[in-house]
Scaffold this active site. Sequence first.
Site, mmCIF file in Angstrom:
data_model
loop_
_atom_site.group_PDB
_atom_site.id
_atom_site.type_symbol
_atom_site.label_atom_id
_atom_site.label_comp_id
_atom_site.label_asym_id
_atom_site.label_seq_id
_atom_site.Cartn_x
_atom_site.Cartn_y
_atom_site.Cartn_z
ATOM 1 N N SER A 71 11.826 7.688 25.739
ATOM 2 C CA SER A 71 13.221 8.108 25.577
ATOM 3 C C SER A 71 13.334 9.511 25.000
ATOM 4 C CB SER A 71 13.963 7.109 24.672
ATOM 5 O OG SER A 71 13.327 7.018 23.406
ATOM 6 N N GLU A 72 12.231 10.042 24.468
ATOM 7 C CA GLU A 72 12.241 11.410 23.932
ATOM 8 C C GLU A 72 11.724 12.417 24.961
ATOM 9 O OE1 GLU A 72 13.759 12.173 21.414
ATOM 10 O OE2 GLU A 72 13.547 10.727 19.788
#
Length: 215
Positions: A71-72
């Site tokens: 998600s980063e």
Amino acid sequence: MLKVKQQLGEYAKKLVHSGLVVGAGGNLSMRDGEYMYISPSGFDLQEIEEEQWVKVHIETGEVLTDLKPSSELLMHLECFRRRSDIDSVLHAHPSYSVAVSSADKDIPSMFPDFPAMIRNVKYLDYMIPTTHVLADAVGEVIEETDVVVMRNHGVLTVGKSMKEAYFFMQLTEEAAKVYTLSSMVGSPKLLTEKECQDLRNLSSEKYRAKLLEDA
């Protein structure tokens, strides 16, 4: 490609075994030409198989494998796009670094290797993880540093190799740990700015390479 994935697997396990991340926390990536490989979302880092690292085109952000990337992802892309000199990005949640920075304090220099190896540290106030807001903030400072501390969140390090990025993460966490323990015992004695600058002047590329070799 295989060597890149092997290194990612090796250092993913190191992050877990050293306690720098727990559970499915943290993420790491490496450049491979115009592409990068990044850890998949929701995986315990030590359990990622070679074929599960997610391939992403750096310029376009296009994901080229079936698994969902960390998600980063945006934060990693910003680092690679702005720093052509780096090959590796690490993001972890080291306990002492998070604790010190979340108390609204900077991590000070208390032993020689920290200022000698890490020229400066950039600090960001808390922002919602996984968003463009955080990725853009990291992008704005990453050209000036190899270490970004995100208060109430974690630490991001970059390097010319995965070994270098990991060493920067270790040093930052060790500096935060020494400061925390010293504060419990008494009043920490910090290295002065002059002492830090002398160490930076001393730390030629050859010296830095030797420290990395011994790490």
